[in-house]
Motif scaffolding. Structure first.
Motif, PDB file in Angstrom:
ATOM      1  N   ALA A   1      44.374  21.922  44.124  1.00 22.69           N
ATOM      2  CA  ALA A   1      44.842  22.510  45.067  1.00 22.69           C
ATOM      3  C   ALA A   1      45.813  23.070  44.314  1.00 22.69           C
ATOM      4  O   ALA A   1      46.544  24.920  44.968  1.00 22.69           O
ATOM      5  N   PHE A   2      46.508  23.379  43.340  1.00 25.46           N
ATOM      6  CA  PHE A   2      47.829  23.476  42.500  1.00 25.46           C
ATOM      7  C   PHE A   2      47.566  24.863  41.616  1.00 25.46           C
ATOM      8  O   PHE A   2      48.121  25.557  41.932  1.00 25.46           O
ATOM      9  N   ALA A   3      46.150  24.556  41.864  1.00 27.88           N
ATOM     10  CA  ALA A   3      45.877  25.439  40.832  1.00 27.88           C
ATOM     11  C   ALA A   3      45.668  27.179  41.801  1.00 27.88           C
ATOM     12  O   ALA A   3      46.297  28.098  41.169  1.00 27.88           O
ATOM     13  N   LEU A   4      45.213  26.743  42.441  1.00 29.37           N
ATOM     14  CA  LEU A   4      44.651  27.631  43.506  1.00 29.37           C
ATOM     15  C   LEU A   4      45.784  28.141  44.665  1.00 29.37           C
ATOM     16  O   LEU A   4      46.113  29.666  43.732  1.00 29.37           O
ATOM     17  N   CYS A   5      46.726  27.166  44.578  1.00 23.53           N
ATOM     18  CA  CYS A   5      48.013  27.847  45.799  1.00 23.53           C
ATOM     19  C   CYS A   5      49.205  28.634  45.004  1.00 23.53           C
ATOM     20  O   CYS A   5      50.054  29.035  45.140  1.00 23.53           O
ATOM     21  N   PHE A   6      49.201  28.153  42.939  1.00 21.66           N
ATOM     22  CA  PHE A   6      50.379  28.775  42.826  1.00 21.66           C
ATOM     23  C   PHE A   6      50.361  30.060  42.396  1.00 21.66           C
ATOM     24  O   PHE A   6      49.885  30.615  41.755  1.00 21.66           O
ATOM     25  N   ARG A   7      52.073  30.390  42.917  1.00 18.59           N
ATOM     26  CA  ARG A   7      52.156  31.690  43.210  1.00 18.59           C
ATOM     27  C   ARG A   7      51.111  32.772  43.733  1.00 18.59           C
ATOM     28  O   ARG A   7      51.208  34.184  44.056  1.00 18.59           O
TER      29      ARG A   7
ATOM     30  N   PRO B   1      43.204  32.213  37.542  1.00 21.78           N
ATOM     31  CA  PRO B   1      42.280  32.940  38.100  1.00 21.78           C
ATOM     32  C   PRO B   1      41.326  32.034  38.547  1.00 21.78           C
ATOM     33  O   PRO B   1      41.468  30.292  38.425  1.00 21.78           O
ATOM     34  N   VAL B   2      40.652  32.219  39.800  1.00 28.80           N
ATOM     35  CA  VAL B   2      40.060  31.541  40.463  1.00 28.80           C
ATOM     36  C   VAL B   2      38.957  31.027  39.701  1.00 28.80           C
ATOM     37  O   VAL B   2      38.547  29.986  39.678  1.00 28.80           O
ATOM     38  N   ARG B   3      38.072  32.265  39.047  1.00 30.33           N
ATOM     39  CA  ARG B   3      36.906  31.706  38.230  1.00 30.33           C
ATOM     40  C   ARG B   3      37.334  30.650  37.095  1.00 30.33           C
ATOM     41  O   ARG B   3      36.023  29.861  36.586  1.00 30.33           O
ATOM     42  N   GLU B   4      38.490  30.871  36.698  1.00 33.39           N
ATOM     43  CA  GLU B   4      38.724  29.550  35.797  1.00 33.39           C
ATOM     44  C   GLU B   4      38.674  27.756  36.247  1.00 33.39           C
ATOM     45  O   GLU B   4      38.527  27.445  35.838  1.00 33.39           O
ATOM     46  N   ILE B   5      39.054  28.136  38.210  1.00 36.43           N
ATOM     47  CA  ILE B   5      39.909  27.147  38.957  1.00 36.43           C
ATOM     48  C   ILE B   5      38.052  26.264  39.382  1.00 36.43           C
ATOM     49  O   ILE B   5      38.117  25.277  39.342  1.00 36.43           O
ATOM     50  N   LEU B   6      37.193  27.147  39.478  1.00 34.84           N
ATOM     51  CA  LEU B   6      35.770  26.758  40.585  1.00 34.84           C
ATOM     52  C   LEU B   6      34.791  25.899  39.636  1.00 34.84           C
ATOM     53  O   LEU B   6      34.784  25.037  40.117  1.00 34.84           O
ATOM     54  N   PRO B   7      34.656  25.767  38.407  1.00 32.75           N
ATOM     55  CA  PRO B   7      33.577  25.533  37.794  1.00 32.75           C
ATOM     56  C   PRO B   7      34.906  23.403  37.483  1.00 32.75           C
ATOM     57  O   PRO B   7      33.993  22.433  38.348  1.00 32.75           O
ATOM     58  N   TRP B   8      36.272  23.514  37.931  1.00 36.23           N
ATOM     59  CA  TRP B   8      36.733  22.322  37.625  1.00 36.23           C
ATOM     60  C   TRP B   8      37.084  21.803  39.035  1.00 36.23           C
ATOM     61  O   TRP B   8      36.809  20.566  39.372  1.00 36.23           O
ATOM     62  N   ALA B   9      36.265  22.698  39.907  1.00 32.78           N
ATOM     63  CA  ALA B   9      36.960  22.252  41.344  1.00 32.78           C
ATOM     64  C   ALA B   9      35.738  21.877  42.001  1.00 32.78           C
ATOM     65  O   ALA B   9      35.336  20.619  43.192  1.00 32.78           O
ATOM     66  N   ILE B  10      34.450  21.522  41.361  1.00 39.40           N
ATOM     67  CA  ILE B  10      32.922  21.286  41.987  1.00 39.40           C
ATOM     68  C   ILE B  10      32.841  20.095  41.445  1.00 39.40           C
ATOM     69  O   ILE B  10      32.854  18.583  41.772  1.00 39.40           O
ATOM     70  N   PHE B  11      33.389  19.889  39.953  1.00 34.97           N
ATOM     71  CA  PHE B  11      33.972  18.222  39.149  1.00 34.97           C
ATOM     72  C   PHE B  11      34.384  17.869  40.330  1.00 34.97           C
ATOM     73  O   PHE B  11      34.960  16.195  41.011  1.00 34.97           O
TER      74      PHE B  11
ATOM     75  N   GLY C   1      41.892  22.235  33.664  1.00 36.06           N
ATOM     76  CA  GLY C   1      41.556  20.860  32.928  1.00 36.06           C
ATOM     77  C   GLY C   1      42.394  20.088  32.606  1.00 36.06           C
ATOM     78  O   GLY C   1      42.315  18.885  32.981  1.00 36.06           O
ATOM     79  N   ARG C   2      43.651  21.004  31.856  1.00 35.79           N
ATOM     80  CA  ARG C   2      44.553  20.664  31.708  1.00 35.79           C
ATOM     81  C   ARG C   2      45.563  19.583  32.920  1.00 35.79           C
ATOM     82  O   ARG C   2      46.646  18.985  33.003  1.00 35.79           O
ATOM     83  N   LEU C   3      45.663  20.222  33.825  1.00 35.60           N
ATOM     84  CA  LEU C   3      46.329  20.027  35.047  1.00 35.60           C
ATOM     85  C   LEU C   3      45.748  19.146  35.656  1.00 35.60           C
ATOM     86  O   LEU C   3      46.378  18.150  36.409  1.00 35.60           O
ATOM     87  N   LEU C   4      44.264  18.345  35.357  1.00 32.91           N
ATOM     88  CA  LEU C   4      43.029  18.233  36.360  1.00 32.91           C
ATOM     89  C   LEU C   4      43.632  17.038  35.624  1.00 32.91           C
ATOM     90  O   LEU C   4      43.473  16.001  36.395  1.00 32.91           O
ATOM     91  N   LEU C   5      44.236  16.345  34.499  1.00 33.49           N
ATOM     92  CA  LEU C   5      44.457  15.461  33.539  1.00 33.49           C
ATOM     93  C   LEU C   5      45.251  15.028  34.120  1.00 33.49           C
ATOM     94  O   LEU C   5      46.064  13.548  34.521  1.00 33.49           O
ATOM     95  N   ARG C   6      46.182  16.186  34.695  1.00 28.52           N
ATOM     96  CA  ARG C   6      47.812  15.941  34.812  1.00 28.52           C
ATOM     97  C   ARG C   6      48.067  15.079  36.157  1.00 28.52           C
ATOM     98  O   ARG C   6      48.924  14.355  36.658  1.00 28.52           O
TER      99      ARG C   6
END
Ligand SMILES: [Zn+2]
Lengths: 69, 256
Positions: free
Chosen positions: B99-105, A16-26, B3-8
């Motif tokens: 970018a992967f997290a956004l694009c996946f699926r 879900p995008v809302r899960e990605i968003l905070p990390w995107a800022i970081f 977060g775990r994807l970011l770390l990887r």
């Protein structure tokens, strides 16, 4: 004729995008800082200790494709 | 999960940096050294000429400005280069994971490994390959100090434009998909990206600051080394991150 056995491969669902968003800022901040450190940091408008950082990562800056002297 | 994807992503970026550094050290440093030798010789010739000119006029020889070396050459070519590549690649690894997290699926019905590989190939084209065709990498002594600000702005602007155009092309592809099918939709999107980038690259101002007598082979070797280093970095990032992401995302005991 026996059909080849195939196991149903279910892909994980999209994140879900809302899960990605905070990390995107970081992540965006981190990237900006990293690129600045290598690609822009120099003399006059320096955030870190000016010329030292510039000279230290100088070869990387050139070889990574950033403009320089 | 993100977060775990970011770390990887950052971990994959770190490994990619080590491989890329190894290549740049082997293939790129010799041309950097030769470019610096060219610069030193050119500076010495200039200093000699101005000293002779002063002597002819009966003036005392001008005091040459001594360039103080803050960081020694071996350090610049070793730890310095490693640090630069690691910072760059790890930062891009992190952003790549997002970018992967956004694009996946969302981009296509592909698994983690294939999504990661496709995304890395696109990232390489958008972030490095397309911008460098207009503003190629240059070794030391190529480039005027007066224009550094303008050159930096142009280069970063072209990278951002290239990213924006490739994202737009990707969205166009998804819109065309139901009507034209996968192959034609991808071809049209790729064609649009290439056409727009050619137009923008032609419109942006040219930069050519290569000194007249600069050895062409050194310039070529330097640019090929730069290209190779980036290709290795993106390939490693895309392939390694795909494996790490797949392990993370697969439900327990059901590795697909
Ligand atoms: Zn430089």
């Amino acid at each position: 004729m026996a059909t080849a056995t195939s196991f149903p491969v279910t892909l994980p669902t999209a994140i879900p995008v809302r899960e990605i968003l905070p990390w995107a800022i970081f992540g965006g901040l981190m990237l900006a800082l990293g690129i600045y450190f290598v690609g822009v940091e120099e003399g006059a408008a320096a955030v870190f200790n000016s010329a030292y950082v510039h000279e230290f990562v100088h070869d990387g800056r050139h070889l990574l494709g950033f403009p320089c002297h | 999960m993100t977060g775990r994807l970011l770390l990887r992503g950052m971990l994959a970026g770190l490994v990619a940096a080590l491989l890329s550094f190894g290549f740049l050290k082997l293939a790129g440093e010799s041309s950097v050294e030769r470019a610096i030798a060219f610069e030193t010789a050119a500076d010495a010739a200039k200093a000699k000429a101005s000293a002779e000119e002063a002597a002819a006029k009966g003036q005392p020889a001008p005091v040459a400005a001594v360039e103080t070396e803050l960081v020694s050459r071996p350090v610049q070519a070793g730890v310095g280069l490693l640090t630069g590549v690691v910072v760059y690649s790890t930062a891009f690894g992190g952003l790549f994971a997002l970018a992967f997290a956004l694009c996946f699926r969302r981009m296509a019905d592909l698994g983690p490994r294939a999504t990661s590989a496709v995304l890395a190939a696109l990232g390489f084209v958008a972030v490095y390959a397309a911008p460098m065709l207009k503003y190629p990498a240059n070794p030391p002594s190529v480039g005027l100090a007066e224009t550094i600000g303008m050159r930096t702005s142009l280069y970063f602007a072209l990278i951002l434009i290239s990213l924006a155009v490739i994202i737009a092309a990707g969205m166009l592809r998804i819109r065309l998909l139901p009507r034209l099918g996968a192959w034609n939709a991808a071809l049209i999107a790729a064609g649009v990206y290439v056409a727009v980038m050619i137009g923008i690259s032609l419109a942006l101002p040219d930069v050519n600051e290569v000194p007249e007598e600069f050895p062409a082979t050194v310039l070529w070797q330097f640019r090929v080394a730069s290209l190779g280093g980036q290709a290795i970095m993106w390939a490693t990032l895309g392939l390694l991150f795909g494996v790490l992401a797949e392990r993370l995302m697969a439900p327990h005991g059901a590795r697909a």
